[in-house]
Write a protein that holds these residues in place. Structure first.
Motif, PDB file in Angstrom:
ATOM      1  N   ASP A   1       0.858  -1.172   0.000  1.00 10.09           N
ATOM      2  CA  ASP A   1       0.000   0.000   0.000  1.00 10.09           C
ATOM      3  C   ASP A   1       0.902   1.233   0.000  1.00 10.09           C
ATOM      4  O   ASP A   1       2.124   1.115   0.081  1.00 10.09           O
ATOM      5  CB  ASP A   1      -0.969   0.006   1.205  1.00 10.09           C
ATOM      6  CG  ASP A   1      -0.240  -0.046   2.544  1.00 10.09           C
ATOM      7  OD1 ASP A   1       0.604   0.844   2.808  1.00 10.09           O
ATOM      8  OD2 ASP A   1      -0.504  -0.983   3.323  1.00 10.09           O
ATOM      9  N   GLU A   2       0.296   2.391  -0.091  1.00  9.82           N
ATOM     10  CA  GLU A   2       1.092   3.603  -0.289  1.00  9.82           C
ATOM     11  C   GLU A   2       1.915   4.002   0.928  1.00  9.82           C
ATOM     12  O   GLU A   2       2.833   4.815   0.809  1.00  9.82           O
ATOM     13  CB  GLU A   2       0.178   4.757  -0.725  1.00  9.82           C
ATOM     14  CG  GLU A   2      -0.361   4.568  -2.134  1.00  9.82           C
ATOM     15  CD  GLU A   2      -1.116   5.786  -2.647  1.00  9.82           C
ATOM     16  OE1 GLU A   2      -1.478   6.657  -1.812  1.00  9.82           O
ATOM     17  OE2 GLU A   2      -1.340   5.869  -3.866  1.00  9.82           O
ATOM     18  N   THR A   3       1.617   3.419   2.107  1.00 13.18           N
ATOM     19  CA  THR A   3       2.459   3.708   3.277  1.00 13.18           C
ATOM     20  C   THR A   3       3.870   3.166   3.096  1.00 13.18           C
ATOM     21  O   THR A   3       4.784   3.558   3.826  1.00 13.18           O
ATOM     22  CB  THR A   3       1.852   3.110   4.558  1.00 13.18           C
ATOM     23  OG1 THR A   3       1.814   1.677   4.450  1.00 13.18           O
ATOM     24  CG2 THR A   3       0.444   3.635   4.802  1.00 13.18           C
ATOM     25  N   LEU A   4       4.045   2.275   2.112  1.00 12.97           N
ATOM     26  CA  LEU A   4       5.373   1.778   1.794  1.00 12.97           C
ATOM     27  C   LEU A   4       6.334   2.927   1.531  1.00 12.97           C
ATOM     28  O   LEU A   4       7.506   2.885   1.923  1.00 12.97           O
ATOM     29  CB  LEU A   4       5.287   0.873   0.557  1.00 12.97           C
ATOM     30  CG  LEU A   4       6.604   0.510  -0.153  1.00 12.97           C
ATOM     31  CD1 LEU A   4       7.519  -0.259   0.775  1.00 12.97           C
ATOM     32  CD2 LEU A   4       6.315  -0.289  -1.410  1.00 12.97           C
ATOM     33  N   SER A   5       5.850   3.979   0.879  1.00 13.40           N
ATOM     34  CA  SER A   5       6.710   5.115   0.514  1.00 13.40           C
ATOM     35  C   SER A   5       7.206   5.879   1.734  1.00 13.40           C
ATOM     36  O   SER A   5       8.174   6.639   1.645  1.00 13.40           O
ATOM     37  CB  SER A   5       5.961   6.065  -0.411  1.00 13.40           C
ATOM     38  OG  SER A   5       4.823   6.605   0.250  1.00 13.40           O
ATOM     39  N   LEU A   6       6.561   5.686   2.890  1.00 14.84           N
ATOM     40  CA  LEU A   6       6.940   6.388   4.117  1.00 14.84           C
ATOM     41  C   LEU A   6       7.681   5.473   5.092  1.00 14.84           C
ATOM     42  O   LEU A   6       7.994   5.882   6.215  1.00 14.84           O
ATOM     43  CB  LEU A   6       5.702   6.978   4.792  1.00 14.84           C
ATOM     44  CG  LEU A   6       4.840   7.893   3.910  1.00 14.84           C
ATOM     45  CD1 LEU A   6       3.656   8.420   4.695  1.00 14.84           C
ATOM     46  CD2 LEU A   6       5.678   9.043   3.354  1.00 14.84           C
ATOM     47  N   GLY A   7       7.920   4.226   4.667  1.00 19.60           N
ATOM     48  CA  GLY A   7       8.712   3.328   5.498  1.00 19.60           C
ATOM     49  C   GLY A   7       7.912   2.549   6.504  1.00 19.60           C
ATOM     50  O   GLY A   7       8.401   2.284   7.606  1.00 19.60           O
ATOM     51  N   SER A   8       6.685   2.129   6.145  1.00 16.34           N
ATOM     52  CA  SER A   8       5.884   1.338   7.075  1.00 16.34           C
ATOM     53  C   SER A   8       6.333  -0.118   7.120  1.00 16.34           C
ATOM     54  O   SER A   8       5.908  -0.870   7.997  1.00 16.34           O
ATOM     55  CB  SER A   8       4.403   1.402   6.694  1.00 16.34           C
ATOM     56  OG  SER A   8       4.205   0.843   5.397  1.00 16.34           O
ATOM     57  N   GLY A   9       7.178  -0.532   6.176  1.00 18.62           N
ATOM     58  CA  GLY A   9       7.722  -1.886   6.212  1.00 18.62           C
ATOM     59  C   GLY A   9       8.696  -2.065   7.359  1.00 18.62           C
ATOM     60  O   GLY A   9       9.359  -1.119   7.788  1.00 18.62           O
ATOM     61  N   SER A  10       8.785  -3.287   7.850  1.00 21.34           N
ATOM     62  CA  SER A  10       9.645  -3.583   9.006  1.00 21.34           C
ATOM     63  C   SER A  10      10.809  -4.473   8.580  1.00 21.34           C
ATOM     64  O   SER A  10      10.599  -5.535   7.965  1.00 21.34           O
ATOM     65  CB  SER A  10       8.845  -4.272  10.115  1.00 21.34           C
ATOM     66  OG  SER A  10       7.848  -3.406  10.614  1.00 21.34           O
ATOM     67  N   HIS A  11      12.018  -4.040   8.906  1.00 19.34           N
ATOM     68  CA  HIS A  11      13.227  -4.773   8.534  1.00 19.34           C
ATOM     69  C   HIS A  11      14.239  -4.662   9.664  1.00 19.34           C
ATOM     70  O   HIS A  11      14.165  -3.751  10.494  1.00 19.34           O
ATOM     71  CB  HIS A  11      13.814  -4.215   7.239  1.00 19.34           C
ATOM     72  CG  HIS A  11      12.823  -4.104   6.126  1.00 19.34           C
ATOM     73  ND1 HIS A  11      12.391  -5.193   5.406  1.00 19.34           N
ATOM     74  CD2 HIS A  11      12.156  -3.025   5.614  1.00 19.34           C
ATOM     75  CE1 HIS A  11      11.520  -4.802   4.492  1.00 19.34           C
ATOM     76  NE2 HIS A  11      11.348  -3.491   4.606  1.00 19.34           N
ATOM     77  N   THR A  12      15.184  -5.570   9.685  1.00 16.96           N
ATOM     78  CA  THR A  12      16.232  -5.521  10.712  1.00 16.96           C
ATOM     79  C   THR A  12      17.318  -4.534  10.301  1.00 16.96           C
ATOM     80  O   THR A  12      17.511  -4.258   9.104  1.00 16.96           O
ATOM     81  CB  THR A  12      16.873  -6.904  10.918  1.00 16.96           C
ATOM     82  OG1 THR A  12      17.598  -7.261   9.732  1.00 16.96           O
ATOM     83  CG2 THR A  12      15.827  -7.967  11.216  1.00 16.96           C
ATOM     84  N   PRO A  13      18.081  -4.014  11.264  1.00 13.06           N
ATOM     85  CA  PRO A  13      19.213  -3.156  10.904  1.00 13.06           C
ATOM     86  C   PRO A  13      20.200  -3.838   9.950  1.00 13.06           C
ATOM     87  O   PRO A  13      20.760  -3.183   9.069  1.00 13.06           O
ATOM     88  CB  PRO A  13      19.862  -2.851  12.259  1.00 13.06           C
ATOM     89  CG  PRO A  13      18.701  -2.872  13.219  1.00 13.06           C
ATOM     90  CD  PRO A  13      17.824  -3.997  12.724  1.00 13.06           C
ATOM     91  N   LEU A  14      20.407  -5.146  10.098  1.00 13.29           N
ATOM     92  CA  LEU A  14      21.311  -5.851   9.185  1.00 13.29           C
ATOM     93  C   LEU A  14      20.759  -5.835   7.767  1.00 13.29           C
ATOM     94  O   LEU A  14      21.521  -5.660   6.803  1.00 13.29           O
ATOM     95  CB  LEU A  14      21.534  -7.281   9.665  1.00 13.29           C
ATOM     96  CG  LEU A  14      22.466  -8.133   8.793  1.00 13.29           C
ATOM     97  CD1 LEU A  14      23.862  -7.517   8.738  1.00 13.29           C
ATOM     98  CD2 LEU A  14      22.531  -9.568   9.317  1.00 13.29           C
TER      99      LEU A  14
END
Length: 868
Positions: A571-584
């Protein structure tokens, strides 16, 4: 003759029966006798040891502690002490000492008990390797036969070396190398004669005679060992007197850790368990060398801890751990305090039971003065914490509110308070402290080959073993934007493309609400070039780019950087960084931009060796070059293939031997073009600069200012909605690092802080830009970036700037800053910009479109230089 003949017959029959029994026993146990190969290749159960890339021990795993040594590495005095005490005729008998056996037999006949004695070193070896310690005749017979068998297969030197490395010596130490470390924290060749005699006396009864559990018995046993050495003339009377009167210096030591890096060690330990299984990994004697250097790992740990202290202290003091006594009896956090002050004995006893982590130490406040306090510490000494170590401690109210600045020490503490203190890293000054409630993580890696240079999973592994650098998937906020912009470049956009930075309102029919993404701060510049938009981290521009490129296209593009498709929100929140990822994962993705477009794989292990130092496995990672030899040749003046391979070995860290040219440097897959990577890196360099005027500074401008305006650094801040996660990721072509700060409780916000004049006074200018005097709402630049800056300041110190060469398919043209069109003007309305050939603008700006502005660049530059 009448008596002699019957006696002779009895003795002969007894001898024949004895021989028959021995032969029968021998053939009975023959199948159990060890082979030559087993004895010559005895696998000592040696613990796994993990080192930094430069050979500093960071951890040791395994129940049995052993440090295998060759015989020439063992001091002669220790060999003499062991032989004198355990088997003085070791070099004269064939594995069985008839005199010792006869002595043991006489003892058995006289006392009727199976006492000690009679066992040679070889017999002890046979028992320890292949038998048990149960006192049965059949076990003793097996021991004798095995000892004789071993003497036929091994030399005396081989048997002695095995014994000195195998024998159990108490407190999980096996072998004298480990015993020296366990009891004295030293290597064998550093021990005194008294210490050597102490551990040489342990084999008889390691539990009962060791100097930690039984110091009196140990002293008596030491005397016996020294007497035996004196009798055998290994030492003289003077040496004997000095050693026998030496004080007991033993205490229990852990492994000789050179650098405590438990998060890194735990990752490698888990990989070894997966490769070999727990039992084999912990006892196989593996020596694992990580990819991280001790210097960078230590710098990362220090940067994370200091940054978390800074964050926590600017948000206020949570109060003492406990109020132990008080005339007011008002300990609200615990039970009522004692009314009377404690004695030194009470305080010292109590403090010995208080556990702390990292640099923290417990202490008790015994007197509160106007501007300092007197404390009693865990070492039983009094010390003063002055105002410089107290003045930060205004009351914590909540994450967004702090109480008034303290004016006196009594505003902070009462007598009888149990507190924590720490020594500041940057000036070694003691100050009042508390455990940070926020968490942090940090990872740095080599973008050329994925070798992890440092990893920190939290404030303290001993407080929380959860590794936030590799296990915590958190929303990445604006750290995602470089990858969104990369997708835009792939789909026809340029650094000079103009996008409208204006509010967006999107009606959502399903929820009946309007989605209104906002800039942070909520300021809008109207039409803006793409480079400037990333520099200022404009949220609405990121949304517009996502819409223009297409959600599915952007999501697919992100997977090229190694992001898991399941973690990418569609969804468009992807562009604002709503995805979750590890620092690595974030650092790995940033490496693609740093290295020119190649997806490398992070790895933590450089090589695995056995206990003898023989290499069992060597990392051979895929490198950021394709094809590597051709690319290296094109960027150098070297023609000889062997010289090119040597250059590659130096560049990518691949082992190279003169007689074995490098042939196996693997290429990582190219996932974006060199032009795309270069252009995104250019925008990220703008994000950490003061770009002409103060208003045009990038969100990560502190990096350039505090790092002497290096031109080869690039970076991007990241702050999620409601400031639950903060990030900063940045790089040079040789080093990528990502820092994260947030609470483990994802519902808790990092909040904001008001001005604390006491902290500002410490350094009224520079301290406001990195440290615990930052004011305002927390963000990636406030909470996470300081850790990155401190690490990079250390990592890049003394190193020249290094920029990747501009790809041959790029060119520069002069454009108008306002419109992105071509211009002939050379004033402050124009600049040179990079373009892939064929994408450069074709139209010239007209005078009516040019926006004149006062050039404040020199003034802003002077202002910053004055501050720093």
């Amino acid at each position: 003759m009448k008596l002699f003949k019957p006696a002779f017959i009895v003795l002969s029959v007894t001898f024949v029966i004895g021989i028959t029994i021995l032969l029968g026993t021998y053939f009975y146990i023959k199948s159990d006798l060890p082979s030559v190969d087993v004895l010559k290749d005895v696998r000592l159960q040696t613990p796994m040891r993990i080192f930094t890339q430069d050979g500093k021990l960071i951890s040791q795993y395994g129940v049995k502690r052993r440090i295998p040594l060759t015989l020439d590495q063992i001091p002669e005095q220790l060999k003499q002490a062991v032989i004198a005490t355990e088997d003085s005729r070791f070099y004269d008998h064939p594995g069985i000492d008839p005199i010792g056996m006869m002595r043991a037999l006489v003892n058995l006949v006289v006392t009727g008990e199976k006492g000690q004695g009679g066992s040679t070193l070889t017999m002890q070896m046979a028992r320890d390797f292949f038998l048990t310690r149960e006192k049965k005749y059949i076990r003793k017979i097996r021991e004798i036969i095995l000892a004789w068998h071993m003497e036929q297969l091994l030399s005396k030197q081989e048997i002695l070396e095995l014994y000195l490395n195998k024998v159990e010596l108490g407190h999980r130490a096996f072998g004298f190398g480990a015993a020296a470390q366990v009891y004295y924290g030293k290597s064998l060749n550093e021990l005194t004669l008294a210490q050597i005699a102490t551990i040489a006396g342990l084999p008889q009864a390691p539990s009962a005679l060791n100097p930690i559990s039984s110091p009196a018995r140990s002293l008596a046993r030491r005397r016996i060992v020294l007497l035996r050495m004196l009798d055998e003339e290994y030492i003289d009377q003077k040496q004997f007197e000095e050693a026998v009167n030496a004080p007991v210096t033993a205490k229990k030591y852990g492994a000789e850790i050179n650098l405590d890096a438990p998060y890194l060690a735990d990752i490698i330990y888990s990989e070894m368990i997966e490769l070999y299984g727990k039992d084999e990994a912990e006892t196989g004697g593996y020596q694992i060398y990580s990819t991280a250097s001790s210097d960078l790992q230590a710098a990362a740990q220090l940067a994370v801890r200091r940054n978390l202290h800074d964050y926590d202290e600017r948000h206020g003091y949570h109060g003492p751990v406990k109020q132990l006594w008080s005339s007011e009896l008002t300990d609200e956090k615990n039970q009522l305090a004692d009314p009377a002050p404690w004695s030194e004995e009470q305080m010292l006893t109590y403090l010995q039971e208080v556990q702390t982590f990292e640099s923290m130490q417990p202490a008790i406040v015994v007197k509160v003065n106007d501007k300092d306090i007197i404390i009693f510490n865990q070492q039983g000494k009094y010390n003063i914490i002055d105002w410089d170590g107290l003045d930060w401690a205004r009351p914590f109210i909540n994450d967004a509110k702090q109480g008034p600045e303290p004016e006196t020490a009594s505003d902070i503490l009462q007598e009888g308070a149990l507190i924590l203190i720490r020594q500041r890293e940057y000036d070694l000054h003691w100050q009042l402290a508390q455990y940070p409630q926020a968490s942090g993580a940090f990872v740095a890696l080599d973008p050329k080959n994925g070798a992890v240079q440092a990893v920190v999973g939290g404030y303290s592994f001993y407080q929380s073993q959860f590794n936030r650098a590799t296990q915590a998937k958190r929303q990445v906020g604006s750290n995602i934007k470089p990858f969104i912009y990369s997708a835009a470049l792939e789909n026809g956009y340029t650094l000079a493309s103009v996008i409208n930075d204006a509010p967006i309102t999107q009606w959502q029919a399903g929820s009946g609400n309007a989605w209104r993404p906002e800039n942070s701060p909520p300021e809008y510049d109207g039409p803006i070039r793409m480079r400037v938009a990333l520099t200022k981290s404009k949220n609405v521009v990121s949304v517009r780019l996502l819409r223009a490129v297409g959600l599915e296209n952007v999501a697919e593009h992100l997977t090229r950087f190694g992001f898991n498709k399941d973690d990418i929100p569609l969804d468009e929140t992807l562009s604002l960084g709503s995805g979750s990822h590890t620092p690595l994962e974030v650092a790995t993705a940033m490496s693609v931009i740093a290295n020119g477009g190649f997806l490398i794989q992070p790895h933590f292990i450089e090589r695995i060796e056995n206990e003898m130092g023989e290499i069992l496995w060597q990392a051979n990672p895929k490198n950021a070059c394709d094809p590597c030899i051709a690319e290296t040749k094109s960027n150098s003046n070297i023609d000889d293939p062997d010289d090119i391979e040597a250059l590659l070995a130096a560049e990518f860290g691949v082992a190279h031997q003169d007689d074995e040219p490098v042939k196996n440097i693997l290429s990582a897959p190219r996932v974006i073009s060199a032009e795309n990577a270069f252009l995104v890196a250019e925008m990220m360099r703008s994000a950490v600069q003061i770009n002409g005027t103060w208003d045009n500074r990038g969100t990560g401008w502190r990096a350039a200012v505090l790092m002497n305006r290096r031109s080869d650094i690039a970076g991007k801040t990241g702050t999620t909605n409601d400031v639950r996660d903060t990030w900063f990721s940045g790089f040079t072509p040789d080093l990528v690092a990502t820092a994260w700060v947030g609470f483990d409780d994802n519902n808790r916000r990092l909040g904001r802080t008001t001005r604390n004049q006491n902290l500002v006074n410490k350094n009224p200018q520079k301290y406001n830009y990195i440290g615990n005097a930052l004011v305002g709402g927390e963000s990636g630049s406030h909470a996470a970036q300081p850790a990155w800056i401190r690490f990079m300041q250390h990592a890049l110190a003394g190193k020249p700037e290094h920029l990747l060469p501009m790809p041959t398919n790029l060119l520069t043209v002069r454009i108008d800053k306002g419109t992105g069109k071509l211009t002939n003007r050379t004033d402050n309305t124009s600049m040179f910009e990079y373009f892939t050939q064929g994408t450069e603008p074709q139209n010239f700006v007209v005078d009516a479109e040019i926006i004149e502005s006062a050039d404040q660049g020199d003034q802003s530059k002077k202002q910053i230089e004055d501050i720093f």
